[in-house]
Design an enzyme around this catalytic site. Structure first.
Site, PDB file in Angstrom:
ATOM      1  N   TYR A 188     -13.841  16.866 -17.214  1.00 32.59           N
ATOM      2  CA  TYR A 188     -14.423  15.223 -17.193  1.00 32.59           C
ATOM      3  C   TYR A 188     -15.603  15.498 -16.003  1.00 32.59           C
ATOM      4  O   TYR A 188     -15.503  15.825 -15.090  1.00 32.59           O
ATOM      5  CB  TYR A 188     -13.485  14.319 -16.914  1.00 32.59           C
ATOM      6  CG  TYR A 188     -13.956  12.839 -16.375  1.00 32.59           C
ATOM      7  CD1 TYR A 188     -14.912  12.300 -17.473  1.00 32.59           C
ATOM      8  CD2 TYR A 188     -13.611  12.583 -15.281  1.00 32.59           C
ATOM      9  CE1 TYR A 188     -15.094  11.092 -17.256  1.00 32.59           C
ATOM     10  CE2 TYR A 188     -13.954  11.315 -14.929  1.00 32.59           C
ATOM     11  CZ  TYR A 188     -14.915  10.713 -15.916  1.00 32.59           C
ATOM     12  OH  TYR A 188     -15.192   9.482 -15.486  1.00 32.59           O
ATOM     13  N   LYS A 218      -5.886   5.853 -19.837  1.00 32.60           N
ATOM     14  CA  LYS A 218      -6.139   6.324 -21.303  1.00 32.60           C
ATOM     15  C   LYS A 218      -5.108   6.308 -22.188  1.00 32.60           C
ATOM     16  O   LYS A 218      -4.410   5.271 -22.254  1.00 32.60           O
ATOM     17  CB  LYS A 218      -6.709   7.745 -21.463  1.00 32.60           C
ATOM     18  CG  LYS A 218      -7.675   8.106 -20.415  1.00 32.60           C
ATOM     19  CD  LYS A 218      -9.004   7.170 -20.551  1.00 32.60           C
ATOM     20  CE  LYS A 218     -10.311   7.507 -19.768  1.00 32.60           C
ATOM     21  NZ  LYS A 218     -10.243   7.793 -18.162  1.00 32.60           N
ATOM     22  N   ARG A 228       0.949  -1.158   0.085  1.00 31.73           N
ATOM     23  CA  ARG A 228       0.054  -0.132   0.057  1.00 31.73           C
ATOM     24  C   ARG A 228       0.946   1.247   0.096  1.00 31.73           C
ATOM     25  O   ARG A 228       0.580   2.499  -0.657  1.00 31.73           O
ATOM     26  CB  ARG A 228      -0.902  -0.081   1.136  1.00 31.73           C
ATOM     27  CG  ARG A 228      -1.692   1.266   1.474  1.00 31.73           C
ATOM     28  CD  ARG A 228      -2.852   1.190   2.339  1.00 31.73           C
ATOM     29  NE  ARG A 228      -2.411   0.512   3.550  1.00 31.73           N
ATOM     30  CZ  ARG A 228      -2.054   0.838   4.649  1.00 31.73           C
ATOM     31  NH1 ARG A 228      -1.509   2.276   4.658  1.00 31.73           N
ATOM     32  NH2 ARG A 228      -1.831   0.158   5.698  1.00 31.73           N
ATOM     33  N   ASP A 248      -5.085  18.464 -15.319  1.00 34.85           N
ATOM     34  CA  ASP A 248      -5.128  17.260 -15.965  1.00 34.85           C
ATOM     35  C   ASP A 248      -4.701  17.162 -17.388  1.00 34.85           C
ATOM     36  O   ASP A 248      -5.170  17.912 -18.277  1.00 34.85           O
ATOM     37  CB  ASP A 248      -6.834  17.101 -15.659  1.00 34.85           C
ATOM     38  CG  ASP A 248      -7.186  15.655 -16.282  1.00 34.85           C
ATOM     39  OD1 ASP A 248      -6.327  14.857 -17.086  1.00 34.85           O
ATOM     40  OD2 ASP A 248      -7.869  15.214 -15.649  1.00 34.85           O
TER      41      ASP A 248
END
Length: 379
Positions: free
Chosen positions: A97, A194, A45, A169
Site C-alpha cells: 500500500y 476495510k 488512551r 499486513d
C-alpha cells in the site's frame, strides 16, 4: 468454536445488565475504588472497556495472545515501526500500500531506519537482502495492488534462522481466509477500516501478536503515542465483524465471477486475481489460505479506456478504499500510490492502464452488468 461463531461470541462475558451487544463506554477516564486499586481501566488512551472487548475478539480471530485497536491502519503500522531504532534494517515487499511506503520513506528512513525492497514472492531476493542489522521483513500477501503472493511458511523459516521478525499486513484476506501467525509470522497488521469493519463507515487499525514480549512493547508504544481507537468506532467494528464470514464469502463469489468475465473482454490486457488458476501465486496461496478474497486488479488497453471506465460505472463507485459492502473501483497510479515515482510505478506494474476493483456484496449479475455497460459505452 468455529470461526463464524467466534465472530459473535469471542467478546468476553456480558456486563452486569446482560446486554447482548456491548456497551459503548465513551468516558475518557475511570474512577479508582481506593488508593492503589483499579477497576482495570484508568484512562481511555491506555484502555477502554468497549475497545478491550474488540481487542479480545480480534486476537481470537487471528489466534494471537493480544491485539491492539488503533485509530487507523496507518497508526497501527506506525506503532509497529516504533519497535525499531536508528541503524536497524528492514526488508519490505516491493509492492505495498502506498501509505506504507510514504511512512517508511518520509518518517522512518529520516529517523535512521534502513530499508531494502524485494519481491517477497522470490525467496532468493529475501535471502540476498539480509544484513547483520536486519530486524524484520514487512510484507503483504496478496499485495496491493498487483496481487503478488508470498510463501509465509518459507519466509518465516528464513526469518527464524536469521533472527528477525515477520510482519504481515493481512488486510486483503482477513483471518477468515488467512492466519499469518499460524504460518510463522510474529505480527499481523490490519486496516480494520476495510473488511473487518466492512461498511465504509469507520477508520480503524489493528496489530496482533503471538508473543508476550512483543505485546508488552506495543502496549507501551500504544499508550505513549495515543493513537487509540475511540469507543464508538470500536463498537462499529464489533458490529461489522459479526457478519465477516458471510461478507467474505460473497466478496469472493463476486470476485471469482468478475475476474473470469474480465478475462474475456477485448479491452482487458490481463487480470490479477489469486483465485485464477493461471495466477503465478495460485498454488502457494491455495496452500496457505482457505480462500482468495474479493480484490481484483486488471489492466485495460490504454489510459483513455481506464478514464472512461472509471467515469462510466454507475453501481460500482469510483472511490478509494476497499473491503466494504459497496463495490469500489480505484486508480492506483493517481490515488493510492501517488508517493511513488513514475519509474517505481512502472517497475511494479502500476501503470495508467491498471485498475483495482474491490468487489462488494451486491448481486454478482448486477456488478457484471454495470461493468458491461461501462465497457460498451467506451468510445
Amino acid at each position: 468454536m468455529e470461526f463464524a461463531t467466534k465472530c459473535i461470541h469471542s467478546l468476553g462475558a456480558n456486563d452486569a445488565t446482560g446486554s447482548i451487544t456491548p456497551a459503548i463506554y465513551i468516558s475518557s477516564t475511570f474512577a479508582h475504588p481506593k488508593l492503589g486499586d483499579t477497576t482495570g481501566f484508568n484512562y481511555t488512551r491506555e484502555s477502554n472497556p468497549t475497545r478491550a472487548r474488540l481487542e479480545t475478539l480480534v486476537a481470537a480471530l487471528e489466534e494471537g495472545i493480544d491485539a491492539l485497536a488503533f485509530s487507523s491502519g496507518m497508526a497501527a503500522v506506525d506503532a509497529v515501526m516504533n519497535l525499531f531504532a536508528p541503524g536497524d534494517h528492514i526488508i519490505t515487499g516491493n509492492d505495498l500500500y502506498g501509505g506504507s511506503f510514504r511512512l517508511f520513506r518520509n518518517i522512518n528512513a529520516r529517523n535512521g531506519v534502513e530499508f531494502t525492497t524485494v519481491h517477497t514472492s522470490k525467496l532468493e531476493e529475501i535471502k540476498a537482502a539480509i544484513k547483520p542489522n536486519t530486524k524484520a521483513i514487512f510484507l503483504e500477501t496478496p499485495t496491493n495492488p498487483t496481487m503478488e503472493i508470498s510463501d509465509l511458511c518459507a519466509i518465516s523459516k528464513i526469518a527464524k534462522e536469521n533472527n528477525f521478525l515477520v510482519i504481515v499486513d493481512n488486510t486483503f484476506l482477513t483471518p477468515y481466509f488467512q492466519k499469518p501467525l499460524a504460518l510463522g509470522a510474529d505480527i499481523v497488521i490490519h486496516s480494520g477500516t476495510k473488511y473487518l469493519a466492512g461498511h465504509n463507515d469507520v477508520l480503524a487499525g489493528f496489530t496482533v501478536v503471538k508473543e508476550q514480549t512483543l505485546a508488552d512493547k506495543l502496549r507501551l508504544i500504544y499508550k505513549t503515542t495515543g493513537a487509540c481507537l475511540g469507543a464508538l468506532d470500536a463498537w462499529l467494528v464489533i458490529r461489522g465483524i459479526k457478519t465477516l464470514p458471510l461478507r467474505m464469502e460473497q466478496h469472493q463469489k463476486n470476485a471469482t465471477a468478475i475476474a473470469a468475465w474480465l478475462q474475456k473482454q477485448p479491452r482487458v490486457q490481463y487480470v490479477l486475481y489469486p483465485g485464477l488458476a493461471e495466477h503465478p501465486g495460485y498454488a502457494v496461496n491455495k496452500a496457505q489460505t482457505s480462500g482468495f478474497g474479493g480484490m481484483i486488479s486488471f489492466a485495460v488497453d490504454n489510459a483513455e479506456t481506464a478514464r472512461q471506465l472509471l467515469e462510466g460505472v454507475k453501481l460500482i463507485q469510483f472511490a478509494e478504499s476497499l473491503g466494504g459492502t459497496e463495490s469500489l473501483i480505484t486508480y492506483p497510479i493517481r490515488q493510492t500510490h501517488t508517493d511513488l515515482t513514475p519509474e517505481e510505478c512502472a517497475e511494479k506494474g502500476i501503470t495508467d492502464c491498471l485498475l483495482r476493483l474491490s468487489t462488494g456484496i451486491e448481486a454478482t449479475e448486477d456488478l457484471i452488468a454495470d461493468l458491461a455497460q461501462a465497457f460498451t459505452a467506451i468510445q
